[in-house]
Design a protein around this motif. Structure first.
Motif, PDB file in Angstrom:
ATOM      1  N   THR A   1       0.846  -1.189   0.000  1.00 13.39           N
ATOM      2  CA  THR A   1       0.000   0.000   0.000  1.00 13.39           C
ATOM      3  C   THR A   1       0.887   1.246   0.000  1.00 13.39           C
ATOM      4  O   THR A   1       1.766   1.376   0.854  1.00 13.39           O
ATOM      5  CB  THR A   1      -0.929   0.010   1.237  1.00 13.39           C
ATOM      6  N   GLY A   2       0.684   2.105  -0.959  1.00 17.87           N
ATOM      7  CA  GLY A   2       1.501   3.311  -1.081  1.00 17.87           C
ATOM      8  C   GLY A   2       2.660   3.168  -2.051  1.00 17.87           C
ATOM      9  O   GLY A   2       3.322   4.146  -2.381  1.00 17.87           O
ATOM     10  N   LEU A   3       2.903   1.963  -2.519  1.00 21.25           N
ATOM     11  CA  LEU A   3       3.962   1.740  -3.509  1.00 21.25           C
ATOM     12  C   LEU A   3       3.419   2.115  -4.884  1.00 21.25           C
ATOM     13  O   LEU A   3       2.333   1.678  -5.272  1.00 21.25           O
ATOM     14  CB  LEU A   3       4.381   0.268  -3.507  1.00 21.25           C
ATOM     15  N   SER A   4       4.133   2.952  -5.601  1.00 17.51           N
ATOM     16  CA  SER A   4       3.672   3.312  -6.949  1.00 17.51           C
ATOM     17  C   SER A   4       4.862   3.500  -7.881  1.00 17.51           C
ATOM     18  O   SER A   4       5.990   3.691  -7.449  1.00 17.51           O
ATOM     19  CB  SER A   4       2.807   4.576  -6.922  1.00 17.51           C
ATOM     20  N   PHE A   5       4.544   3.433  -9.142  1.00 16.96           N
ATOM     21  CA  PHE A   5       5.552   3.540 -10.198  1.00 16.96           C
ATOM     22  C   PHE A   5       4.979   4.458 -11.274  1.00 16.96           C
ATOM     23  O   PHE A   5       3.870   4.237 -11.741  1.00 16.96           O
ATOM     24  CB  PHE A   5       5.821   2.143 -10.783  1.00 16.96           C
ATOM     25  N   THR A   6       5.695   5.481 -11.627  1.00 11.82           N
ATOM     26  CA  THR A   6       5.245   6.381 -12.694  1.00 11.82           C
ATOM     27  C   THR A   6       6.303   6.453 -13.773  1.00 11.82           C
ATOM     28  O   THR A   6       7.494   6.242 -13.526  1.00 11.82           O
ATOM     29  CB  THR A   6       4.945   7.804 -12.170  1.00 11.82           C
ATOM     30  N   GLN A   7       5.843   6.745 -14.960  1.00 12.55           N
ATOM     31  CA  GLN A   7       6.733   6.840 -16.112  1.00 12.55           C
ATOM     32  C   GLN A   7       6.354   8.074 -16.910  1.00 12.55           C
ATOM     33  O   GLN A   7       5.185   8.359 -17.110  1.00 12.55           O
ATOM     34  CB  GLN A   7       6.568   5.587 -16.973  1.00 12.55           C
ATOM     35  N   GLU A   8       7.351   8.783 -17.358  1.00 16.30           N
ATOM     36  CA  GLU A   8       7.133   9.925 -18.246  1.00 16.30           C
ATOM     37  C   GLU A   8       8.025   9.728 -19.468  1.00 16.30           C
ATOM     38  O   GLU A   8       9.195   9.366 -19.343  1.00 16.30           O
ATOM     39  CB  GLU A   8       7.489  11.232 -17.539  1.00 16.30           C
ATOM     40  N   VAL A   9       7.443   9.954 -20.635  1.00 14.07           N
ATOM     41  CA  VAL A   9       8.204   9.815 -21.880  1.00 14.07           C
ATOM     42  C   VAL A   9       8.422  11.213 -22.439  1.00 14.07           C
ATOM     43  O   VAL A   9       7.471  11.952 -22.672  1.00 14.07           O
ATOM     44  CB  VAL A   9       7.463   8.917 -22.887  1.00 14.07           C
ATOM     45  N   ILE A  10       9.679  11.546 -22.646  1.00 13.42           N
ATOM     46  CA  ILE A  10      10.064  12.887 -23.068  1.00 13.42           C
ATOM     47  C   ILE A  10      10.718  12.796 -24.437  1.00 13.42           C
ATOM     48  O   ILE A  10      11.608  11.968 -24.657  1.00 13.42           O
ATOM     49  CB  ILE A  10      11.051  13.495 -22.051  1.00 13.42           C
ATOM     50  N   THR A  11      10.285  13.650 -25.360  1.00 15.57           N
ATOM     51  CA  THR A  11      10.931  13.737 -26.671  1.00 15.57           C
ATOM     52  C   THR A  11      12.188  14.576 -26.508  1.00 15.57           C
ATOM     53  O   THR A  11      12.125  15.727 -26.062  1.00 15.57           O
ATOM     54  CB  THR A  11       9.979  14.369 -27.705  1.00 15.57           C
ATOM     55  N   LEU A  12      13.333  14.017 -26.869  1.00 11.72           N
ATOM     56  CA  LEU A  12      14.611  14.692 -26.683  1.00 11.72           C
ATOM     57  C   LEU A  12      14.985  15.604 -27.840  1.00 11.72           C
ATOM     58  O   LEU A  12      15.765  16.529 -27.677  1.00 11.72           O
ATOM     59  CB  LEU A  12      15.724  13.656 -26.473  1.00 11.72           C
TER      60      LEU A  12
ATOM     61  N   GLU B   1      13.097  17.524 -31.108  1.00 13.00           N
ATOM     62  CA  GLU B   1      11.855  17.822 -31.836  1.00 13.00           C
ATOM     63  C   GLU B   1      11.956  17.472 -33.325  1.00 13.00           C
ATOM     64  O   GLU B   1      10.947  17.181 -33.955  1.00 13.00           O
ATOM     65  CB  GLU B   1      11.469  19.295 -31.665  1.00 13.00           C
ATOM     66  N   SER B   2      13.162  17.462 -33.875  1.00 11.63           N
ATOM     67  CA  SER B   2      13.313  17.106 -35.288  1.00 11.63           C
ATOM     68  C   SER B   2      13.303  15.594 -35.499  1.00 11.63           C
ATOM     69  O   SER B   2      13.215  15.118 -36.623  1.00 11.63           O
ATOM     70  CB  SER B   2      14.600  17.709 -35.866  1.00 11.63           C
ATOM     71  N   ASN B   3      13.425  14.839 -34.407  1.00 14.90           N
ATOM     72  CA  ASN B   3      13.379  13.379 -34.468  1.00 14.90           C
ATOM     73  C   ASN B   3      12.403  12.883 -33.396  1.00 14.90           C
ATOM     74  O   ASN B   3      12.801  12.642 -32.256  1.00 14.90           O
ATOM     75  CB  ASN B   3      14.770  12.782 -34.243  1.00 14.90           C
ATOM     76  N   PRO B   4      11.124  12.727 -33.745  1.00 14.78           N
ATOM     77  CA  PRO B   4      10.126  12.355 -32.733  1.00 14.78           C
ATOM     78  C   PRO B   4      10.329  10.961 -32.133  1.00 14.78           C
ATOM     79  O   PRO B   4       9.682  10.616 -31.161  1.00 14.78           O
ATOM     80  CB  PRO B   4       8.810  12.424 -33.504  1.00 14.78           C
ATOM     81  N   TYR B   5      11.245  10.175 -32.688  1.00 16.10           N
ATOM     82  CA  TYR B   5      11.501   8.838 -32.156  1.00 16.10           C
ATOM     83  C   TYR B   5      12.590   8.833 -31.087  1.00 16.10           C
ATOM     84  O   TYR B   5      12.792   7.828 -30.415  1.00 16.10           O
ATOM     85  CB  TYR B   5      11.876   7.877 -33.286  1.00 16.10           C
ATOM     86  N   LYS B   6      13.302   9.930 -30.959  1.00 19.59           N
ATOM     87  CA  LYS B   6      14.360  10.041 -29.949  1.00 19.59           C
ATOM     88  C   LYS B   6      13.706  10.422 -28.627  1.00 19.59           C
ATOM     89  O   LYS B   6      13.274  11.547 -28.429  1.00 19.59           O
ATOM     90  CB  LYS B   6      15.381  11.093 -30.385  1.00 19.59           C
ATOM     91  N   LYS B   7      13.600   9.446 -27.720  1.00 22.98           N
ATOM     92  CA  LYS B   7      12.862   9.620 -26.467  1.00 22.98           C
ATOM     93  C   LYS B   7      13.738   9.308 -25.261  1.00 22.98           C
ATOM     94  O   LYS B   7      14.713   8.572 -25.354  1.00 22.98           O
ATOM     95  CB  LYS B   7      11.654   8.677 -26.415  1.00 22.98           C
ATOM     96  N   LYS B   8      13.328   9.874 -24.151  1.00 21.83           N
ATOM     97  CA  LYS B   8      13.885   9.498 -22.853  1.00 21.83           C
ATOM     98  C   LYS B   8      12.717   8.986 -22.022  1.00 21.83           C
ATOM     99  O   LYS B   8      11.676   9.633 -21.942  1.00 21.83           O
ATOM    100  CB  LYS B   8      14.518  10.691 -22.151  1.00 21.83           C
ATOM    101  N   VAL B   9      12.885   7.833 -21.410  1.00 22.84           N
ATOM    102  CA  VAL B   9      11.858   7.255 -20.566  1.00 22.84           C
ATOM    103  C   VAL B   9      12.321   7.420 -19.121  1.00 22.84           C
ATOM    104  O   VAL B   9      13.319   6.839 -18.716  1.00 22.84           O
ATOM    105  CB  VAL B   9      11.611   5.770 -20.904  1.00 22.84           C
ATOM    106  N   SER B  10      11.605   8.259 -18.384  1.00 25.02           N
ATOM    107  CA  SER B  10      11.937   8.539 -16.993  1.00 25.02           C
ATOM    108  C   SER B  10      10.960   7.791 -16.098  1.00 25.02           C
ATOM    109  O   SER B  10       9.743   7.959 -16.215  1.00 25.02           O
ATOM    110  CB  SER B  10      11.840  10.048 -16.741  1.00 25.02           C
ATOM    111  N   MET B  11      11.496   6.945 -15.226  1.00 21.65           N
ATOM    112  CA  MET B  11      10.671   6.126 -14.351  1.00 21.65           C
ATOM    113  C   MET B  11      10.963   6.493 -12.896  1.00 21.65           C
ATOM    114  O   MET B  11      12.116   6.653 -12.522  1.00 21.65           O
ATOM    115  CB  MET B  11      10.969   4.648 -14.584  1.00 21.65           C
ATOM    116  N   LYS B  12       9.900   6.597 -12.109  1.00 18.46           N
ATOM    117  CA  LYS B  12      10.060   6.972 -10.704  1.00 18.46           C
ATOM    118  C   LYS B  12       9.262   6.020  -9.822  1.00 18.46           C
ATOM    119  O   LYS B  12       8.107   5.734 -10.092  1.00 18.46           O
ATOM    120  CB  LYS B  12       9.599   8.404 -10.484  1.00 18.46           C
ATOM    121  N   VAL B  13       9.906   5.587  -8.750  1.00 15.40           N
ATOM    122  CA  VAL B  13       9.285   4.696  -7.770  1.00 15.40           C
ATOM    123  C   VAL B  13       9.001   5.510  -6.513  1.00 15.40           C
ATOM    124  O   VAL B  13       9.873   6.203  -6.013  1.00 15.40           O
ATOM    125  CB  VAL B  13      10.220   3.518  -7.427  1.00 15.40           C
TER     126      VAL B  13
END
Length: 131
Positions: free
Chosen positions: A67-78, A80-92
């Motif tokens: 209870t209270g354990l969570s996992f979030t993810q944010e995907v950031i485009t690194l 703008e000229s290459n929409p496939y270049k991403k950073k995946v930031s995960m937080k516990v």
């Protein structure tokens, strides 16, 4: 794993595998009705769901309350000229009473996510025409 995809009405698709089905749609701007997640959204969602699974198993094996354990993810485009270049930031986020001695270990458990490992291994893709 074999996945069969059927074209449904509008921009909806149905993926069938084993005893399961997943329906996807597209945004209104892409011609869909936005009634279901887009395929890319399912893909992105699979990573934090996989990591959370391994974190929960880690806790269950040690009788640690989740209870209270969570996992979030944010995907950031690194780039703008290459929409496939991403950073995946995960937080516990850990519960306040989570044992300090297991903090590094639960991050290691999250990092065992199969989805992440397959992406990091750079899978090979093949598309062929079947007549």
């Amino acid at each position: 794993m074999k996945i069969e995809v059927s074209l449904l009405a509008g921009q909806q698709l149905k993926a069938s595998f084993a005893d399961h089905e997943i329906i996807s749609d597209q945004s209104i701007s892409a011609g869909g009705n936005a009634e279901h997640p887009e395929p890319f959204d399912y893909f992105l969602s699979s990573m934090p769901m996989c990591a959370a699974f391994y974190m929960r198993k880690f806790c269950q094996q040690r009788d640690i309350e989740t209870t209270g354990l969570s996992f979030t993810q944010e995907v950031i485009t690194l780039d703008e000229s290459n929409p496939y270049k991403k950073k995946v930031s995960m937080k516990v986020t850990l519960p306040t009473d989570f044992p300090k001695k297991y903090e590094k270990a639960i991050l290691a458990a999250a990092n065992t996510c199969t989805v992440k490992k397959v992406i990091q291994a750079t899978p090979e893709f093949e598309v062929e025409l079947v007549k």
